[in-house]
Design an enzyme around this catalytic site. Sequence first.
Site, PDB file in Angstrom:
ATOM      1  N   ARG A  39       0.830  -1.229   0.000  1.00 44.49           N
ATOM      2  CA  ARG A  39       0.000   0.000   0.000  1.00 44.49           C
ATOM      3  C   ARG A  39       0.851   1.260   0.000  1.00 44.49           C
ATOM      4  O   ARG A  39       0.471   2.256   0.613  1.00 44.49           O
ATOM      5  CB  ARG A  39      -0.938   0.037   1.209  1.00 44.49           C
ATOM      6  CG  ARG A  39      -2.113  -0.908   1.143  1.00 44.49           C
ATOM      7  CD  ARG A  39      -3.173  -0.408   0.160  1.00 44.49           C
ATOM      8  NE  ARG A  39      -4.065  -1.493  -0.203  1.00 44.49           N
ATOM      9  CZ  ARG A  39      -5.214  -1.754   0.420  1.00 44.49           C
ATOM     10  NH1 ARG A  39      -5.600  -0.992   1.399  1.00 44.49           N
ATOM     11  NH2 ARG A  39      -5.953  -2.760   0.033  1.00 44.49           N
ATOM     12  N   ARG A  43      -3.654   6.260   0.874  1.00 44.97           N
ATOM     13  CA  ARG A  43      -4.250   7.481   1.433  1.00 44.97           C
ATOM     14  C   ARG A  43      -3.391   8.207   2.454  1.00 44.97           C
ATOM     15  O   ARG A  43      -3.704   9.318   2.843  1.00 44.97           O
ATOM     16  CB  ARG A  43      -5.615   7.137   2.055  1.00 44.97           C
ATOM     17  CG  ARG A  43      -6.700   6.932   1.018  1.00 44.97           C
ATOM     18  CD  ARG A  43      -7.962   6.418   1.645  1.00 44.97           C
ATOM     19  NE  ARG A  43      -7.758   5.074   2.170  1.00 44.97           N
ATOM     20  CZ  ARG A  43      -8.639   4.407   2.913  1.00 44.97           C
ATOM     21  NH1 ARG A  43      -9.781   4.979   3.243  1.00 44.97           N
ATOM     22  NH2 ARG A  43      -8.384   3.176   3.321  1.00 44.97           N
ATOM     23  N   ARG A  52      -7.236  11.364  -5.851  1.00 45.35           N
ATOM     24  CA  ARG A  52      -8.402  10.489  -5.785  1.00 45.35           C
ATOM     25  C   ARG A  52      -9.691  11.245  -5.449  1.00 45.35           C
ATOM     26  O   ARG A  52     -10.777  10.717  -5.646  1.00 45.35           O
ATOM     27  CB  ARG A  52      -8.173   9.404  -4.709  1.00 45.35           C
ATOM     28  CG  ARG A  52      -7.153   8.340  -5.094  1.00 45.35           C
ATOM     29  CD  ARG A  52      -7.795   7.108  -5.722  1.00 45.35           C
ATOM     30  NE  ARG A  52      -8.856   6.585  -4.895  1.00 45.35           N
ATOM     31  CZ  ARG A  52     -10.137   6.728  -5.139  1.00 45.35           C
ATOM     32  NH1 ARG A  52     -10.539   7.360  -6.198  1.00 45.35           N
ATOM     33  NH2 ARG A  52     -11.042   6.230  -4.334  1.00 45.35           N
ATOM     34  N   ASP A  88      -6.521  -3.012  -7.762  1.00 45.97           N
ATOM     35  CA  ASP A  88      -7.072  -3.693  -6.584  1.00 45.97           C
ATOM     36  C   ASP A  88      -7.298  -5.164  -6.922  1.00 45.97           C
ATOM     37  O   ASP A  88      -7.468  -5.521  -8.087  1.00 45.97           O
ATOM     38  CB  ASP A  88      -8.386  -3.058  -6.133  1.00 45.97           C
ATOM     39  CG  ASP A  88      -8.729  -3.486  -4.705  1.00 45.97           C
ATOM     40  OD1 ASP A  88      -8.164  -2.902  -3.763  1.00 45.97           O
ATOM     41  OD2 ASP A  88      -9.518  -4.425  -4.532  1.00 45.97           O
ATOM     42  N   TYR A 166     -14.255 -12.849  -0.571  1.00 47.04           N
ATOM     43  CA  TYR A 166     -14.923 -11.571  -0.847  1.00 47.04           C
ATOM     44  C   TYR A 166     -16.203 -11.783  -1.651  1.00 47.04           C
ATOM     45  O   TYR A 166     -17.216 -11.121  -1.423  1.00 47.04           O
ATOM     46  CB  TYR A 166     -14.006 -10.619  -1.620  1.00 47.04           C
ATOM     47  CG  TYR A 166     -13.054  -9.846  -0.735  1.00 47.04           C
ATOM     48  CD1 TYR A 166     -13.530  -8.850   0.128  1.00 47.04           C
ATOM     49  CD2 TYR A 166     -11.692 -10.089  -0.756  1.00 47.04           C
ATOM     50  CE1 TYR A 166     -12.660  -8.125   0.937  1.00 47.04           C
ATOM     51  CE2 TYR A 166     -10.818  -9.375   0.046  1.00 47.04           C
ATOM     52  CZ  TYR A 166     -11.305  -8.402   0.895  1.00 47.04           C
ATOM     53  OH  TYR A 166     -10.458  -7.698   1.701  1.00 47.04           O
TER      54      TYR A 166
HETATM   55  O1  1CP Z   1       0.283   0.529  -3.290  1.00 50.95           O
HETATM   56  C1  1CP Z   1      -0.213  -0.580  -3.422  1.00 50.95           C
HETATM   57  O2  1CP Z   1      -0.052  -1.512  -2.605  1.00 50.95           O
HETATM   58  C2  1CP Z   1      -0.964  -0.881  -4.699  1.00 50.95           C
HETATM   59  C3  1CP Z   1      -2.374  -0.778  -4.630  1.00 50.95           C
HETATM   60  C4  1CP Z   1      -3.287  -1.807  -3.949  1.00 50.95           C
HETATM   61  C5  1CP Z   1      -3.111  -3.179  -3.681  1.00 50.95           C
HETATM   62  C6  1CP Z   1      -1.870  -4.021  -3.876  1.00 50.95           C
HETATM   63  C7  1CP Z   1      -4.590  -1.470  -3.558  1.00 50.95           C
HETATM   64  C8  1CP Z   1      -5.186  -0.129  -3.652  1.00 50.95           C
HETATM   65  N1  1CP Z   1      -5.219  -2.607  -3.137  1.00 50.95           N
HETATM   66  C9  1CP Z   1      -4.339  -3.672  -3.191  1.00 50.95           C
HETATM   67  C10 1CP Z   1      -4.614  -5.073  -2.864  1.00 50.95           C
HETATM   68  C11 1CP Z   1      -5.756  -5.418  -2.000  1.00 50.95           C
HETATM   69  N2  1CP Z   1      -7.031  -4.936  -2.048  1.00 50.95           N
HETATM   70  C12 1CP Z   1      -5.728  -6.429  -1.015  1.00 50.95           C
HETATM   71  C13 1CP Z   1      -4.516  -7.297  -0.727  1.00 50.95           C
HETATM   72  C14 1CP Z   1      -3.600  -6.657   0.232  1.00 50.95           C
HETATM   73  C15 1CP Z   1      -4.101  -6.594   1.652  1.00 50.95           C
HETATM   74  O3  1CP Z   1      -4.203  -7.651   2.290  1.00 50.95           O
HETATM   75  O4  1CP Z   1      -4.395  -5.473   2.101  1.00 50.95           O
HETATM   76  C16 1CP Z   1      -7.000  -6.507  -0.424  1.00 50.95           C
HETATM   77  C17 1CP Z   1      -7.437  -7.434   0.683  1.00 50.95           C
HETATM   78  C18 1CP Z   1      -7.827  -5.555  -1.077  1.00 50.95           C
HETATM   79  C19 1CP Z   1      -9.272  -5.285  -0.828  1.00 50.95           C
HETATM   80  C20 1CP Z   1      -9.504  -3.882  -0.419  1.00 50.95           C
HETATM   81  N3  1CP Z   1      -9.414  -2.816  -1.271  1.00 50.95           N
HETATM   82  C21 1CP Z   1      -9.776  -3.396   0.879  1.00 50.95           C
HETATM   83  C22 1CP Z   1      -9.923  -4.244   2.153  1.00 50.95           C
HETATM   84  C23 1CP Z   1     -11.342  -4.507   2.459  1.00 50.95           C
HETATM   85  C24 1CP Z   1     -11.566  -5.372   3.706  1.00 50.95           C
HETATM   86  O5  1CP Z   1     -11.984  -4.814   4.736  1.00 50.95           O
HETATM   87  O6  1CP Z   1     -11.359  -6.605   3.657  1.00 50.95           O
HETATM   88  C25 1CP Z   1      -9.883  -2.001   0.785  1.00 50.95           C
HETATM   89  C26 1CP Z   1     -10.214  -1.011   1.876  1.00 50.95           C
HETATM   90  C27 1CP Z   1      -9.628  -1.648  -0.588  1.00 50.95           C
HETATM   91  C28 1CP Z   1      -9.578  -0.278  -1.168  1.00 50.95           C
HETATM   92  C29 1CP Z   1      -8.246   0.171  -1.624  1.00 50.95           C
HETATM   93  N4  1CP Z   1      -7.424  -0.509  -2.507  1.00 50.95           N
HETATM   94  C30 1CP Z   1      -6.289   0.222  -2.740  1.00 50.95           C
HETATM   95  C31 1CP Z   1      -6.390   1.436  -1.971  1.00 50.95           C
HETATM   96  C32 1CP Z   1      -5.365   2.524  -1.955  1.00 50.95           C
HETATM   97  C33 1CP Z   1      -7.621   1.402  -1.278  1.00 50.95           C
HETATM   98  C34 1CP Z   1      -8.181   2.484  -0.354  1.00 50.95           C
HETATM   99  C35 1CP Z   1      -9.368   3.192  -0.924  1.00 50.95           C
HETATM  100  C36 1CP Z   1      -9.136   4.443  -1.725  1.00 50.95           C
HETATM  101  O7  1CP Z   1      -8.040   4.896  -1.995  1.00 50.95           O
HETATM  102  O8  1CP Z   1     -10.163   5.070  -2.098  1.00 50.95           O
END
Ligand code: 1CP
Length: 370
Positions: A39, A43, A52, A88, A166
């Site tokens: 990540r 944010r 964003r 994502d 999911y």
């Molecule tokens: O910088 C990076 O790492 C690249 C971007 C990236 C990656 C690798 C994002 C952007 N998401 C992911 C993978 C991802 N997405 C995972 C695997 C990694 C981990 O275990 O965290 C998972 C589980 C998700 C699902 C997801 N997407 C969640 C979790 C939900 C939950 O409660 O189970 C969330 C909150 C997101 C949104 C998201 N994805 C990425 C960002 C920056 C965000 C935040 C929202 C936004 O910016 O508006």
Amino acid sequence: IMDKDNLILPKDFPELTNDTFLRAAHGEEVEHVPVWCMRQAGRYLPEFRESRAGKDFFETCRSPEACCELTLQPLRRFPLDAAIIFSDILVVPQALGMDVQMTPGKGPTFQEPLKEPEDLQRLRAKVDVDAELGYVFRAITLTRHKLEGKVPLIGFSGAPWTLMSYMIEGGGSVTQSKAKRWLYRHPEASHRLLQLLTDVIVEYLLGQVKAGAQALQVFESHAGCLGPVQFKEFALPYLRDIAMRVKGKLKESGLDNVPMIVFAKDGHYALEDLSQSYYEVVGLDWTIDPCLARKRTGGSVSLQGNMDPCALYATKERISEIVKRMVEAFGTRGYIANLGHGLYPDMDPESVGAFVDAVHTHSRQLAKRV
Ligand code: 1CP
């Protein structure tokens, strides 16, 4: 690098100047331990929040220019040794025909999660990965050019079990009990879904390499809610199949191998198995001791991780001490420094900078000594 329709092509990429991350993934000698953060595009960066602002999350994912900009942002601030493409894991369920929205403040939300095995009929039986996920490939190609060879670009996918969970839970979940209900009550349908996901993920990862990804990470973020028995039946075979098939197909297509990383969060009960699953690198969360992880994975794989992300709430001096101990424990060979999970939105970018600098400084000194 453009074709007649002004599309950016995956060829004539700038030469890579910092290959430390790739060398560490292959267990080769390095001058310093490479570091990146899960990540890292997120944010916690004000420029990320600004880019964003007011835009739909998955619309952003579908714009190669936006993904490229968000991927590059952390690299302008910190001397990271790798970039990870902004996207994502939930774009894969979308490619299978599911409607997923990102609800601000709540996270991903599926409009109609899978409830019973009959619901599998709603999924596309055959996915045209280029048509459904071509936007990710275009983002990778553009970013690879714009990176100007500074550091390697990592592509990624969610692992089958994590994506399945999911698709059934319909969003984040603490217990994953709806998804685990399938494993106990509908094992045959569960395997059908996991196989369908695996087939799409293999094509998806292969497409990412063809588009320019220089390494791949597979996120099994929900390994922790499985036990060793269920992991062996519902997660491990698919993780192995993915690595084996991606590598086989790369070879068939005459493409170079790329290092693959498997990150099974809270899955340390499976470390031995994971280290023998055709991945070059095993990613670790912070709940495992580095020395123990080395012992249990043997010398054949590189390790990645595993500082507690919350250690970034400490002072810079304390971060430096924690990093020093971590690098000493892992050793400088076959090691990629990272956090044990992603950065949180309330983290201070300066602490991320302190983490990156501490990895470089301490590992440079250590590498000189050995
Ligand atoms: O910088 C990076 O790492 C690249 C971007 C990236 C990656 C690798 C994002 C952007 N998401 C992911 C993978 C991802 N997405 C995972 C695997 C990694 C981990 O275990 O965290 C998972 C589980 C998700 C699902 C997801 N997407 C969640 C979790 C939900 C939950 O409660 O189970 C969330 C909150 C997101 C949104 C998201 N994805 C990425 C960002 C920056 C965000 C935040 C929202 C936004 O910016 O508006």
